[in-house]
Design an enzyme around this catalytic site. Structure first.
Site, PDB file in Angstrom:
ATOM      1  N   HIS A  43     -12.554  11.264  -8.687  1.00 13.41           N
ATOM      2  CA  HIS A  43     -11.110  11.466  -8.772  1.00 13.41           C
ATOM      3  C   HIS A  43     -10.664  11.520 -10.221  1.00 13.41           C
ATOM      4  O   HIS A  43     -11.155  10.760 -11.055  1.00 13.41           O
ATOM      5  CB  HIS A  43     -10.361  10.292  -8.119  1.00 13.41           C
ATOM      6  CG  HIS A  43     -10.546  10.184  -6.656  1.00 13.41           C
ATOM      7  ND1 HIS A  43      -9.606  10.608  -5.752  1.00 13.41           N
ATOM      8  CD2 HIS A  43     -11.569   9.674  -5.925  1.00 13.41           C
ATOM      9  CE1 HIS A  43     -10.040  10.369  -4.529  1.00 13.41           C
ATOM     10  NE2 HIS A  43     -11.222   9.806  -4.610  1.00 13.41           N
ATOM     11  N   HIS A  52      -8.726  -0.494  -5.790  1.00 13.44           N
ATOM     12  CA  HIS A  52      -8.511  -0.738  -7.202  1.00 13.44           C
ATOM     13  C   HIS A  52      -7.541  -1.881  -7.445  1.00 13.44           C
ATOM     14  O   HIS A  52      -6.776  -2.279  -6.569  1.00 13.44           O
ATOM     15  CB  HIS A  52      -8.031   0.530  -7.914  1.00 13.44           C
ATOM     16  CG  HIS A  52      -6.673   1.005  -7.482  1.00 13.44           C
ATOM     17  ND1 HIS A  52      -6.429   1.551  -6.257  1.00 13.44           N
ATOM     18  CD2 HIS A  52      -5.479   1.030  -8.137  1.00 13.44           C
ATOM     19  CE1 HIS A  52      -5.158   1.894  -6.144  1.00 13.44           C
ATOM     20  NE2 HIS A  52      -4.550   1.586  -7.272  1.00 13.44           N
ATOM     21  N   GLU A 100       2.917  -1.312  -8.540  1.00 15.55           N
ATOM     22  CA  GLU A 100       3.013  -0.082  -7.765  1.00 15.55           C
ATOM     23  C   GLU A 100       3.892  -0.291  -6.531  1.00 15.55           C
ATOM     24  O   GLU A 100       3.527  -1.018  -5.608  1.00 15.55           O
ATOM     25  CB  GLU A 100       1.628   0.393  -7.321  1.00 15.55           C
ATOM     26  CG  GLU A 100       0.671   0.657  -8.467  1.00 15.55           C
ATOM     27  CD  GLU A 100      -0.699   1.101  -7.994  1.00 15.55           C
ATOM     28  OE1 GLU A 100      -0.832   1.446  -6.789  1.00 15.55           O
ATOM     29  OE2 GLU A 100      -1.638   1.085  -8.799  1.00 15.55           O
ATOM     30  N   HIS A 160       2.439  -3.346  -4.385  1.00 17.36           N
ATOM     31  CA  HIS A 160       1.174  -3.923  -4.827  1.00 17.36           C
ATOM     32  C   HIS A 160       1.366  -4.364  -6.268  1.00 17.36           C
ATOM     33  O   HIS A 160       1.528  -3.532  -7.165  1.00 17.36           O
ATOM     34  CB  HIS A 160       0.042  -2.910  -4.699  1.00 17.36           C
ATOM     35  CG  HIS A 160      -0.160  -2.438  -3.295  1.00 17.36           C
ATOM     36  ND1 HIS A 160      -0.362  -1.126  -2.957  1.00 17.36           N
ATOM     37  CD2 HIS A 160      -0.164  -3.117  -2.120  1.00 17.36           C
ATOM     38  CE1 HIS A 160      -0.501  -1.009  -1.648  1.00 17.36           C
ATOM     39  NE2 HIS A 160      -0.376  -2.207  -1.128  1.00 17.36           N
ATOM     40  N   HIS A 167      -5.912  -3.485  -3.770  1.00 17.57           N
ATOM     41  CA  HIS A 167      -5.405  -2.711  -2.647  1.00 17.57           C
ATOM     42  C   HIS A 167      -6.192  -1.414  -2.552  1.00 17.57           C
ATOM     43  O   HIS A 167      -6.999  -1.089  -3.424  1.00 17.57           O
ATOM     44  CB  HIS A 167      -3.898  -2.438  -2.785  1.00 17.57           C
ATOM     45  CG  HIS A 167      -3.508  -1.770  -4.061  1.00 17.57           C
ATOM     46  ND1 HIS A 167      -3.424  -2.452  -5.263  1.00 17.57           N
ATOM     47  CD2 HIS A 167      -3.175  -0.491  -4.355  1.00 17.57           C
ATOM     48  CE1 HIS A 167      -3.048  -1.636  -6.228  1.00 17.57           C
ATOM     49  NE2 HIS A 167      -2.899  -0.421  -5.708  1.00 17.57           N
TER      50      HIS A 167
END
Length: 444
Positions: free
Chosen positions: A296, A339, A345, A369, A375
């Protein structure tokens, strides 16, 4: 009296440039900002979004040419209505802190038929101090009525509004903006606006930043044309009201609300020019960038707007979206990986089903989060992703999730922490993830 126009929703393309608009031909003075006598007997007023001495590239201000000077109102008094839930203090008093992963089911629409945008707004979380112009707040709104002869403005910060259900017909001092779900609107500090609900009850999210302004992120190696393009942002065209009705101006100042009365519409600006103006953006126009080999790219590739902090490379807030796109990575676990992050977030869902949560995270709901709290995808997503054939395919079609990301640690309001829609079983999203470790088996 309203300005004559066959189409009240006229827009000018562009972002961060110098704009001008007039509802009457010749209303903008030529060659100077403050002539002794403005055209049509108007009054000149400067609205400064930055200090006068900020460098030219960062200076933001607009000149408004209006029928009534804006100081023509009675004194501000504490706002008397008790329905709103806006909070401005994020210290230990009256707020809650926890590193636990938090999720809310969709926030309910009020049963009362007379709850407008202001009274339907509640603060979920935030950090910082409005008086020091530091930090941010996350709000949600759920409204059932249009604002009638009422206008709202925040002296605390810029507001990024994300409609989730129902269009918002927003009157601003610069002109009208119609915003539908999957569009966003940014209304800067000090600009007055009023919200009507053409589709009935409405719900959505608001990100308010106390320091700086939203801007496009730097692109670096991405090049000139990726992510959100300046030409797709739209500012309104001037449209004025000249009335003698009684109006209420509600001002958010240091996290508290105050109200003042005046005998004319605040939307009496006949012409304006400058680069400090509200704007809207259609999220469907975002030019997605992604990996075409393996693994990613960082989620920063999905940043639409950022409000930079004083620390290079970090942000007071980023507005990030996860739009429909292709995924083609080879030999890669394709959903968002597990992560922990040095940013907080907050996520919301406008419509559809988020690719990393197959249940519980619903349109009109949210999750938080916190900094360094782990999470990632839920058990069902993990199971499907580890077994699927890795052929090129589409992801997120028919859905739109977004994230408010911040360098600040957020504190919850009591309203958010104790809300009946808080999902106290969110932790179970990860309980059923199988442990497949086998020291005798090497990777395939």
């Amino acid at each position: 009296m309203l300005a004559a126009s066959s189409d009240p929703y006229k827009y000018q393309p562009g972002f961060g440039n110098h704009f001008s608009s007039e509802a009457l031909d010749g209303a903008l003075p030529v060659g100077q900002n403050t002539p002794q006598k403005c055209p049509y007997g108007l009054y000149a007023e400067q609205l400064s979004g930055t200090a006068f001495t900020v460098g030219r590239s960062g200076n933001q201000r607009s000149w408004l040419y209006r029928i009534h000077p804006s100081p023509m109102h009675r004194p501000f008094e504490p706002y008397s209505r008790s329905g709103h839930g806006i909070v401005g203090a994020f210290d230990a008093k009256g707020t809650v802190t926890t590193p636990t992963q938090i999720r809310w089911l969709p926030f309910t629409i009020p049963a009362s038929a007379d709850v407008d945008f202001v009274d339907g707004m509640h603060t979920l979380a935030g950090a910082g101090d409005t008086a020091l112009k530091s930090g941010l707040a996350v709000h949600v709104y759920a409204a059932t009525a249009s604002m009638e002869r009422r206008a709202f403005c925040s002296s605390d910060g810029d507001m990024l509004i994300v409609p989730q259900q129902g269009r918002l017909d927003i009157a601003t001092e610069f002109g009208p903006i119609m915003a539908a779900p999957n569009e966003i609107v940014v209304i800067q500090r000090g600009i007055r606006f009023s919200v009507a609900l053409p589709d009935g009850p409405s719900r959505g999210y608001v990100l308010e930043v106390f320091d700086g302004h939203f801007e496009l992120p730097d692109l670096g190696p991405i090049g000139a044309n990726g992510l959100a393009n300046p030409r797709d942002f739209q500012t309104p065209a001037a449209r004025y009201e000249h009335t003698s009705d009684e109006w209420e101006i509600v001002n958010k100042y240091q996290g508290e609300l105050f109200s003042a009365r005046q005998d004319h519409s605040p939307f009496d600006v006949v012409a304006w020019h400058g680069n400090y103006a509200p704007y809207k953006y259609d999220l469907a126009r975002f030019a997605v960038v992604n990996s075409v080999s393996f693994d990613h790219m960082d989620p920063s590739i999905f940043t639409v707007l950022t409000c930079k902090s004083a620390h290079p490379g970090t942000a007071v807030a980023d507005f990030v979206i996860f739009p429909p796109r292709f995924e083609v990575q080879q030999n890669t676990f394709r959903p968002p990986y597990f992560h922990r992050n040095c940013m907080s977030e907050f996520m919301g869902l406008i419509h559809g089903e988020y690719e990393a949560k197959k249940g519980g995270f619903l349109p009109g709901g949210a999750s938080l989060h916190s900094m360094m709290t782990p999470h990632g995808p839920d058990a069902r997503t993990v199971e499907q992703a580890t077994k699927r054939e890795l052929a090129p395919g589409r992801v997120a079609d028919g859905t739109q999730a977004f994230m408010f990301e911040s360098m600040f640690q957020l504190r919850l309001t009591s309203w958010a922490a104790e809300h009946s829609q808080r999902d106290h079983e969110y932790y179970k999203a990860w309980e059923a993830i199988p442990i497949t470790f086998d020291p005798t088996r090497k990777a395939q």
